[in-house]
Design an enzyme around this catalytic site. Sequence first.
Site, PDB file in Angstrom:
ATOM      1  N   SER A 149      38.572  39.961  49.188  1.00  0.00           N
ATOM      2  CA  SER A 149      39.010  41.310  49.560  1.00  0.00           C
ATOM      3  C   SER A 149      38.584  41.708  50.959  1.00  0.00           C
ATOM      4  CB  SER A 149      38.509  42.293  48.520  1.00  0.00           C
ATOM      5  OG  SER A 149      38.997  41.866  47.286  1.00  0.00           O
ATOM      6  N   ARG A 164      38.935  39.440  59.994  1.00  0.00           N
ATOM      7  CA  ARG A 164      37.592  39.978  60.307  1.00  0.00           C
ATOM      8  C   ARG A 164      36.902  40.386  59.012  1.00  0.00           C
ATOM      9  NH1 ARG A 164      40.690  44.118  61.489  1.00  0.00           N
ATOM     10  NH2 ARG A 164      41.195  43.124  63.440  1.00  0.00           N
ATOM     11  N   ASP A 202      42.187  42.178  46.411  1.00  0.00           N
ATOM     12  CA  ASP A 202      41.925  42.926  45.167  1.00  0.00           C
ATOM     13  C   ASP A 202      43.007  43.972  44.855  1.00  0.00           C
ATOM     14  OD1 ASP A 202      41.055  44.420  47.342  1.00  0.00           O
ATOM     15  OD2 ASP A 202      39.101  44.945  46.514  1.00  0.00           O
TER      16      ASP A 202
HETATM   17  C1  BGC Z   1      39.108  45.188  52.912  1.00  0.00           C
HETATM   18  C2  BGC Z   1      40.297  45.043  51.995  1.00  0.00           C
HETATM   19  C3  BGC Z   1      39.913  45.346  50.558  1.00  0.00           C
HETATM   20  C4  BGC Z   1      39.217  46.707  50.477  1.00  0.00           C
HETATM   21  C5  BGC Z   1      38.794  47.060  49.052  1.00  0.00           C
HETATM   22  C6  BGC Z   1      38.422  46.535  52.699  1.00  0.00           C
HETATM   23  O1  BGC Z   1      37.269  46.605  53.474  1.00  0.00           O
HETATM   24  O2  BGC Z   1      39.499  45.071  54.259  1.00  0.00           O
HETATM   25  O3  BGC Z   1      40.842  43.741  52.085  1.00  0.00           O
HETATM   26  O4  BGC Z   1      41.063  45.332  49.759  1.00  0.00           O
HETATM   27  O5  BGC Z   1      38.087  46.698  51.323  1.00  0.00           O
HETATM   28  O6  BGC Z   1      37.948  46.114  48.507  1.00  0.00           O
END
Ligand code: BGC
Length: 477
Positions: A149, A164, A202
């Site tokens: 995620s 990143r 996620d």
């Molecule tokens: C990430 C996402 C993720 C979200 C929730 C963010 O910091 O960039 O990819 O879906 O957090 O977990």
Amino acid sequence: MNAQLSKEIDKICQSFELDSNRLQQLVDLFIKSAEHGLNQKSSSKSYLPMIPTFVTSIPNGKEKGLLLAADLGGTNFRVCSVKLNGDHTFDLKQSKNPIPVDLMKSTTDELFSYLASKIGTFVKQHHGENFNSDNNDKSNHLKLGFTFSFPVDQTSLNSGTLIRWTKGFNIPDTVGKDVVKVLQYHLDEQKIPVHVAALANDTVGTLLARSYTGENKEGLTSIGCIFGTGTNGAYNEKLENIKKLPTEIYNDLKSKDIDHMVINTEWGSFDNDLELLPVTKYDEEVDKLSVNPGYHMFEKRVSGMFLGEILRNVLVDLHSQGLIFDQYSKTSDLPHRLRTPWLLSSEGMSLFEIDDSTKLIATELELKNMLRLPTTYEERLVIQKLTRSISKRASHLASIPITALIMKIDAFKGHNVEVDVGVDGSVVEFYPGFRTMMRDAIAESQVGSKGERRLHINISKDGSSVGAALCALSSDI
Ligand code: BGC
């Protein structure tokens, strides 16, 4: 309350206010930024990333199989086995492994070797029979859906390179690497009979899981979103609107009669240029301390990792003006935990938010426990007021992407159509009143109270794991 303190608190709370006009402008800006993101071949800091996920079919609940899912994204690494029963139900076994803080800032090999070892322990414990098989015989390997995620430039259902890190992770040598390959390498090294078949965010998992379980009786699930340590959302977009898809991929999908693909918006990065998002000096401090300054500016006003840090900055500032905690003369005298970034948690705030005990005694205990901070009744009143303003701003901001995406895909089109939004994450699940405040803001937005009444926002428990398992099932690799 002393007049000077009271005046300063009113001023600060005022700076966290957002009127409905500003909210509506932010919704319009979100739609514009999403469209830019779908058109732009290379992602830019100024627009939403809008990442194509290569997920092109939405489950119908009849899917069957035994799959593994591994979920890296917040404070825990979860490993699960998911048995999809083919009738909208599933059975789940899981292990939750807290991620040691130093691993979040270590090296790619250290982190991924740890992840592989946790998958190995789980498989040994719950699917030991697979370990007796010949590890070179890939047909015995269990398929795994990897929920990762973080922003990833996805190039197929089972490959993607990290753009990143977010949420406190900071391992520079992972950026640009294909995280599926890295995980597979460490699984093979440790002779763990598991094949990483799909990579999923996620939010994508949440969207798919809700469609599988069919709990969306009130309407089609349009968005899967997370409001937890971080925040983000995914939705199903028409292929022709994803202008940045390479022509050969577009033509190939069209020839298979595929006309939609799930997009991971990475809405944490909405309005990184701060064109319309509210900015206080506390937001600036939080951004400076984060692992990704200048990025994920929306997330830093909305998600669980940051709310406590905003409040901590306000408190330290009020003390430096001589307005609270006057038993400590200088900042360096304040209890160490109050001076340490990230130690004031949003869980603590959820208690301050609704504390109605005499003299806010529950808050007093929590502050002693969490920060070793003794407080007067007046200071606790201040903390409660500030908490409520920070959470109100967060929940109102949280309504923006939901409203904007509903408008973008014209989800209410048709006769009395109702729309389902699947959500997961600690903030939306446990922060008192978060969902209700979010709905208040939706009612004030362009979709109005009529739209708000037709929108169902429901928790999709274990969504990201079940969704990753569904992705792995659909993968033919
Ligand atoms: C990430 C996402 C993720 C979200 C929730 C963010 O910091 O960039 O990819 O879906 O957090 O977990």
